[in-house]
Structure formats: structure tokens, C-alpha cells
Enzyme design. Sequence first.
Site, PDB file in Angstrom:
ATOM      1  N   ASN A   7      39.720  31.527  47.750  1.00 40.10           N
ATOM      2  CA  ASN A   7      39.863  31.420  46.772  1.00 40.10           C
ATOM      3  C   ASN A   7      41.494  32.115  47.306  1.00 40.10           C
ATOM      4  O   ASN A   7      42.023  32.857  48.029  1.00 40.10           O
ATOM      5  CB  ASN A   7      39.994  32.956  46.065  1.00 40.10           C
ATOM      6  CG  ASN A   7      40.493  33.267  45.014  1.00 40.10           C
ATOM      7  OD1 ASN A   7      41.642  32.883  44.502  1.00 40.10           O
ATOM      8  ND2 ASN A   7      39.934  32.734  43.650  1.00 40.10           N
ATOM      9  N   HIS A  10      46.221  33.787  45.218  1.00 42.49           N
ATOM     10  CA  HIS A  10      46.762  35.408  45.831  1.00 42.49           C
ATOM     11  C   HIS A  10      47.763  34.238  46.294  1.00 42.49           C
ATOM     12  O   HIS A  10      49.278  35.264  46.376  1.00 42.49           O
ATOM     13  CB  HIS A  10      46.403  36.840  46.285  1.00 42.49           C
ATOM     14  CG  HIS A  10      45.449  36.907  45.689  1.00 42.49           C
ATOM     15  ND1 HIS A  10      45.704  37.984  44.623  1.00 42.49           N
ATOM     16  CD2 HIS A  10      44.420  37.291  45.426  1.00 42.49           C
ATOM     17  CE1 HIS A  10      45.249  37.887  43.710  1.00 42.49           C
ATOM     18  NE2 HIS A  10      44.162  37.709  44.399  1.00 42.49           N
ATOM     19  N   HIS A  43      41.883  29.152  40.507  1.00 41.58           N
ATOM     20  CA  HIS A  43      42.226  29.384  39.305  1.00 41.58           C
ATOM     21  C   HIS A  43      43.176  29.081  38.113  1.00 41.58           C
ATOM     22  O   HIS A  43      44.126  29.558  38.589  1.00 41.58           O
ATOM     23  CB  HIS A  43      41.264  31.059  39.224  1.00 41.58           C
ATOM     24  CG  HIS A  43      41.101  31.541  37.576  1.00 41.58           C
ATOM     25  ND1 HIS A  43      40.794  32.939  37.566  1.00 41.58           N
ATOM     26  CD2 HIS A  43      41.739  31.204  36.617  1.00 41.58           C
ATOM     27  CE1 HIS A  43      40.477  32.896  36.119  1.00 41.58           C
ATOM     28  NE2 HIS A  43      41.286  31.951  35.402  1.00 41.58           N
ATOM     29  N   ARG A  45      44.499  29.822  35.817  1.00 39.85           N
ATOM     30  CA  ARG A  45      44.650  30.781  33.793  1.00 39.85           C
ATOM     31  C   ARG A  45      45.483  29.844  32.820  1.00 39.85           C
ATOM     32  O   ARG A  45      46.732  29.098  32.982  1.00 39.85           O
ATOM     33  CB  ARG A  45      45.591  31.274  34.626  1.00 39.85           C
ATOM     34  CG  ARG A  45      44.260  32.585  35.307  1.00 39.85           C
ATOM     35  CD  ARG A  45      44.610  33.943  35.752  1.00 39.85           C
ATOM     36  NE  ARG A  45      45.160  35.151  34.282  1.00 39.85           N
ATOM     37  CZ  ARG A  45      43.576  35.913  34.647  1.00 39.85           C
ATOM     38  NH1 ARG A  45      42.399  36.142  35.838  1.00 39.85           N
ATOM     39  NH2 ARG A  45      42.887  36.473  33.597  1.00 39.85           N
ATOM     40  N   ARG A  49      49.427  31.463  35.482  1.00 39.91           N
ATOM     41  CA  ARG A  49      50.876  32.616  36.234  1.00 39.91           C
ATOM     42  C   ARG A  49      50.311  32.811  38.194  1.00 39.91           C
ATOM     43  O   ARG A  49      51.258  33.329  38.957  1.00 39.91           O
ATOM     44  CB  ARG A  49      50.131  34.386  36.164  1.00 39.91           C
ATOM     45  CG  ARG A  49      48.509  34.918  36.016  1.00 39.91           C
ATOM     46  CD  ARG A  49      48.751  36.426  36.551  1.00 39.91           C
ATOM     47  NE  ARG A  49      47.537  36.459  35.047  1.00 39.91           N
ATOM     48  CZ  ARG A  49      47.360  37.077  35.245  1.00 39.91           C
ATOM     49  NH1 ARG A  49      46.016  38.166  36.118  1.00 39.91           N
ATOM     50  NH2 ARG A  49      46.096  37.271  33.572  1.00 39.91           N
ATOM     51  N   GLU A  70      38.301  27.275  39.011  1.00 36.16           N
ATOM     52  CA  GLU A  70      37.841  28.761  38.021  1.00 36.16           C
ATOM     53  C   GLU A  70      38.885  28.238  37.161  1.00 36.16           C
ATOM     54  O   GLU A  70      40.011  28.034  37.235  1.00 36.16           O
ATOM     55  CB  GLU A  70      38.014  29.584  38.752  1.00 36.16           C
ATOM     56  CG  GLU A  70      37.045  30.340  39.777  1.00 36.16           C
ATOM     57  CD  GLU A  70      37.526  31.943  40.340  1.00 36.16           C
ATOM     58  OE1 GLU A  70      38.783  32.043  39.713  1.00 36.16           O
ATOM     59  OE2 GLU A  70      36.674  32.041  41.936  1.00 36.16           O
ATOM     60  N   THR A 101      39.629  38.405  36.760  1.00 33.66           N
ATOM     61  CA  THR A 101      38.317  38.363  36.447  1.00 33.66           C
ATOM     62  C   THR A 101      37.194  39.642  35.836  1.00 33.66           C
ATOM     63  O   THR A 101      36.970  39.611  37.366  1.00 33.66           O
ATOM     64  CB  THR A 101      37.658  37.523  36.738  1.00 33.66           C
ATOM     65  OG1 THR A 101      38.469  36.250  36.711  1.00 33.66           O
ATOM     66  CG2 THR A 101      37.274  36.038  35.452  1.00 33.66           C
ATOM     67  N   GLU A 151      27.088  31.720  39.530  1.00 31.67           N
ATOM     68  CA  GLU A 151      27.833  32.656  40.235  1.00 31.67           C
ATOM     69  C   GLU A 151      27.844  33.902  40.231  1.00 31.67           C
ATOM     70  O   GLU A 151      28.235  34.401  39.161  1.00 31.67           O
ATOM     71  CB  GLU A 151      29.629  32.255  40.196  1.00 31.67           C
ATOM     72  CG  GLU A 151      30.100  33.577  41.817  1.00 31.67           C
ATOM     73  CD  GLU A 151      32.082  33.111  41.689  1.00 31.67           C
ATOM     74  OE1 GLU A 151      32.024  31.600  41.044  1.00 31.67           O
ATOM     75  OE2 GLU A 151      32.445  33.552  42.753  1.00 31.67           O
ATOM     76  N   HIS A 190      34.178  37.963  43.950  1.00 26.91           N
ATOM     77  CA  HIS A 190      34.584  39.189  43.452  1.00 26.91           C
ATOM     78  C   HIS A 190      34.281  40.226  43.762  1.00 26.91           C
ATOM     79  O   HIS A 190      33.179  40.954  44.411  1.00 26.91           O
ATOM     80  CB  HIS A 190      34.535  39.349  41.564  1.00 26.91           C
ATOM     81  CG  HIS A 190      35.448  39.716  41.198  1.00 26.91           C
ATOM     82  ND1 HIS A 190      35.812  41.074  41.538  1.00 26.91           N
ATOM     83  CD2 HIS A 190      36.659  38.907  40.623  1.00 26.91           C
ATOM     84  CE1 HIS A 190      37.488  40.984  40.602  1.00 26.91           C
ATOM     85  NE2 HIS A 190      37.166  39.681  39.951  1.00 26.91           N
TER      86      HIS A 190
END
Length: 244
Positions: A7, A10, A43, A45, A49, A70, A101, A151, A190
Amino acid sequence: MIKLGVNIDHIATLRNARGDFFPSLVYAANIVEQNGGDFITIHLREDRRHIKDNDLFLLKDNVTTYINLEMACNEDVLQKALKAKPYKVTLVPERRDEVTTEGGLNVKTNFAKVKDYVSALQNEGIKVSLFVEADISQIESYKNTGAKEIEIHTGKYSLAKNEDQIEVLKEISSFAKKANACGLTICAGHGLNYHNTQAICMIKEIVELNIGYSIVTKSLFNGLDNAVKEMKQLIIQSEKICLE
Ligand code: PXP
């Protein structure tokens, strides 16, 4: 072999801090792919963001593996997904004020909506996974949405300590067995890091992991190539132990 999805949200967070166009997400994705990452997870969102609409389209066209997108059950994001057609969409719950999440989708209480999103995406040939808690009482609802994959949210496992962590691991394992026996493909993610991932790999029903924060933060000191390689190596080692 368990697949590793990395992922890269970041990296977008860092880029957005200066409103610039670097570090490049496409470059990051290519490094992930060249060093053992099996696919790229992002993701989109509702508040955009980190990942922006344009990132989704650029990455879709420029990765050599595939995108796992996601997203929450949100109409605006759904339209972007239907247009970009990533290989897979993972439906997640989302709260504006959360940092990440926080839990799995409550499929039972949102059944009709989740089912509609699963069908809309599958009708366009997109594979759908549901990000859920290891809740045995919801397995039937997960399945009845039409999704073929789930998941497991491993946040509770990653936060638990000592014996508590072993207990949560057992719960995840027995859930994974039951859900898999019902025909669902099992992924997990996660809060997984360089210390707690191998135990999750021992659960033989789990075929895919999504890992972000630990890899991206390690990359600041060791480089993204080494951070991905090291995680992939841990996964390979744990599979070898399972086979012995
Ligand atoms: N899987 C899902 C569905 C997520 O929402 C996230 C966080 O974006 C992850 C995996 C990765 O979590 P982490 O960044 O803690 O590795």
C-alpha cells in the site's frame, strides 16, 4: 506463495505535504514491483487526503502488475473505479475523522448497499474483496453479497500483546478456515510489520497480504527496494517453515 500487496498511500501523503509532484507514485510502484511486491494497493478516500483521482488513472496505466483499489461505498468514488477499472476493488468502511481504516465493514447492517456495490463492480469485470472483521457470525452475509474474496482486518491482532495476541491469532485462523470452507478466498492486512507478519503467514488459508505503513516507514531509512525485499523474504521464509 502468499502474494504481497504494498500500500503506497503514505508516499502520496508525503508528496501532498508540499503539494508537489514528487516523490512519484509510479516510480514507487515500479520499485515495489521490481523487488518482490506482487501488486500495488491504493485507497481513494472520500476526502482524497492522499491518493488523488489522477493517481488512480496514472497508476492503472503504468504498473506492470495490477492495482487493488480500496474504497468506501461512496457513489463518487464508485464512478472513478468504474472508469479506471482496476483489477480488484476492496470495499472498506470509512470515517472522515479516522487516521486509518479502523475496523472491518459491517456487512450485516449494510447488506443491501454492499451487495449493490459488489454487483456494480463485478458487472464491469472488476474483482471484489470485502475488508472485514474475523466475525464467524457474518460469514454467510459476506458470501451472500456475491463477493468471492475477503480481507481480514488484522488491526486487533497487531495491537494485542503476548498471550492476547496468540488468542487473536487463533480466532483469525479458525475464522479463515470456516470462511474458506464456505468458498471465500482469504486475504489479510492492517498493522502488519516485520515482527508480526510471519505468524499470520502460518495460516494456510491466507493467500494475500496488504501491507503499507511498516514498509513505507522502513523505506525512509533502508530504501523502498530493501524494505519490500525484506518483507517478501519474511513471507517466503514462513512458507518454507510451513512446508517442513
Ligand atoms: N488493508 C486495508 C483494507 C487497509 O485499509 C489498509 C490501510 O490502508 C491496509 C491493508 C494496510 O495497513 P497498514 O498501512 O497498517 O499496513
